[in-house]
Enzyme design. Sequence first.
Site, PDB file in Angstrom:
ATOM      1  N   ASP A   1      -9.353   1.968  10.875  1.00 29.23           N
ATOM      2  CA  ASP A   1      -8.010   1.543  11.268  1.00 29.23           C
ATOM      3  C   ASP A   1      -7.988   0.049  11.577  1.00 29.23           C
ATOM      4  O   ASP A   1      -8.807  -0.457  12.342  1.00 29.23           O
ATOM      5  CB  ASP A   1      -7.541   2.324  12.505  1.00 29.23           C
TER       6      ASP A   1
ATOM      7  N   CYS B   1      -1.563   2.747  -0.521  1.00 26.64           N
ATOM      8  CA  CYS B   1      -2.073   2.963   0.842  1.00 26.64           C
ATOM      9  C   CYS B   1      -0.895   3.468   1.664  1.00 26.64           C
ATOM     10  O   CYS B   1      -0.316   4.495   1.329  1.00 26.64           O
ATOM     11  CB  CYS B   1      -2.701   1.690   1.402  1.00 26.64           C
TER      12      CYS B   1
ATOM     13  N   ALA C   1       1.746   0.926   3.150  1.00 27.36           N
ATOM     14  CA  ALA C   1       2.807   0.018   2.712  1.00 27.36           C
ATOM     15  C   ALA C   1       2.671  -0.369   1.253  1.00 27.36           C
ATOM     16  O   ALA C   1       3.626  -0.822   0.634  1.00 27.36           O
ATOM     17  CB  ALA C   1       2.815  -1.229   3.588  1.00 27.36           C
TER      18      ALA C   1
ATOM     19  N   ILE D   1       0.527  -2.767   0.018  1.00 32.38           N
ATOM     20  CA  ILE D   1       0.246  -4.188  -0.198  1.00 32.38           C
ATOM     21  C   ILE D   1      -1.103  -4.614   0.386  1.00 32.38           C
ATOM     22  O   ILE D   1      -1.748  -5.503  -0.172  1.00 32.38           O
ATOM     23  CB  ILE D   1       1.364  -5.073   0.386  1.00 32.38           C
TER      24      ILE D   1
END
Length: 655
Positions: A538, A575, A577, A579
Amino acid sequence: MESVVPANLPSFICLIFLGLVFTVGNGGARSLHYTTASKTVNLRRPNSIRQLTQQIHPFHLNDDTVSRISDRANVGLHSRQLDGDHDEEKKMVKKRAVPRTSSSLAITTAIPSEYITVVTLGISMKAPNRSIDDVVSELRNAFAYVLKWPVRNIRVDKISLAGNVIGLYFLKSGMTGSIIHASDLIPARDVLQPQLLKSVQLQAPELNVTNIMVDHGIYIKTYTIPLWTQPFFPYVTAAICLVVLLLLILILYLCCCRMEEKMAKEEDEITNQQIFYPTLKPEMMDPLTVQPDSSPVFIAQSSMPVVQTQPTRVKAKGLLESRRGSNASLTIDLNPSPDTLCWTGTPPKETSGLEFLLSAGNRLSRRDLRNAVKMPITLYEEFWEIPMNHPEKVSVAGSGMKNRYKTIIPNEHSRVILPDEESDPLSSYINANYIRGYEGEPNAYIATQGPMSHTIVDFWRLVWYEKSPIIVMITKLKEKNKPKCENYLPERYGIFGDIEVFVEKIIEKNGYILRHLTLRCHGECLGILHFWYTSWPDHKPPDNPRVLVELIKEVDLRRYKNNGVTPKGPVIVHCSAGIGRTGCFVGASIGVRQLREEHSVDVLGIVCSMRLDRGGMIQTHEQYEFIHQILCEYERELEEVYPTESQLDDAYLTD
């Protein structure tokens, strides 16, 4: 009227106080108390008769009767105080003593045991839903009905809460005075008739009377009604519980609001569309500007030697030609103008982001690549110079509901457009862009956001209509309890609109999971591979790029047809988003191919090309550094190419 108050008032008050102390001290030990509704009645004192009658059976006496009884009690008390013959009566036996005088004398001590009928109950008198007054009243009414006796002549002597026992005594029906004499009492043996127990049980079944007998001595205890037996206790408890529940709901609501604000703030920081210039400026030696026909282009003198040539026409590639259909070309004069002015620092702010993305580049040899990884601050400075190229708005009205993040929207010139459906005017919209590959290969990749619950069908339509051979997923479904992507993969079989999805095989690999899927729609079938990379932590890149290198190599090997040259279709990468991590995978894949073919790589040029197609690719400088680490890891696998002596000399001279 003469005053009866003595002249010496303080002495009079002291005498009264001493008299009260003496009276309480002598009479307290011989007092018998009956307690109802948290009030104690002393049966020894004649004045307590009125209190007892009002508390035990108030419904049998009207106000006149109570007044007459009270008057008689006062008269009797006054006569006993004036008559010295009653002194001996006050010295009777303390416990259950029968007066030594005749039966006509008033009973001022405990009722004799032979006159008391003891009733044992099978229920607890401490039950919260029943008061002692209710139990006593129901028991007296039952005896009155069975014995055909007036209720007012059935009195309570004592109550034992520990054993659920009530002592009753019976007065003769003709007794009307307020003072009880021994002749007014009915012996308990006369009350105990055959079948009395059974009759009382039938008359008062709720009391569950288990035994009726003559008193043999029971424990006398002052009773105070517990708080939980009060009628208001359930309401108070419910109110307290309601207040606690409301407080918990309020706290939970405030926590949720705080978390939403924090999440919105983090998303705004991640998806900021402004172009930030670094605080630390890269060192440039004698930068100069070359003035083309339009706007200036920034060139470092150390990176480009001055060569006297004629103006060269460079044909625009990629975006201007393939996306907009323009055949215009850029004319760049490489000869410095004598009027050229020099400045220090970064390129001028007037330089547009599009010109920067079209012209920027920094090719690294294999040795330069290894050195660049050792100096991350230089990579950070290079990354901060790249414009984000986020579009301000999307041209499709009402498409905001299909965007996971409101600031991450597809660039219009490279946006993927799905076939329209009559039932849904927004069916052609999906938050996805085509990304060019190595050497400008068109539609080599598709970068898209993680599907939401209402866009899963659109995602599978994208896979089907683009005939994508591979899907690469680089996110977990939830990270830090935040939803990142909806689970669009079925366990074995699922239907999404007109598309059926079959999971043929699942293979666990080091750091990622490979699924073999079969899509079927309108009788046609399409086989695809789904790679789910689960090793990305994360909010930071992985510590070891080895797993991602293996994934990139496998995807690059399987995306081509049997001839090894023609790709099967665009590789879909997502993923959350679409980007950040998506940009890392696509950029590293292009860099691996470039490094293998040319033994050099231009990461800056690759990122600028990706941002031309989809704004914001590579979100953080840590991800930009991680791409260099991936390429450096892959570079170690390539065959070493040792430079010649002349090449080394030229490199030293250039440095």
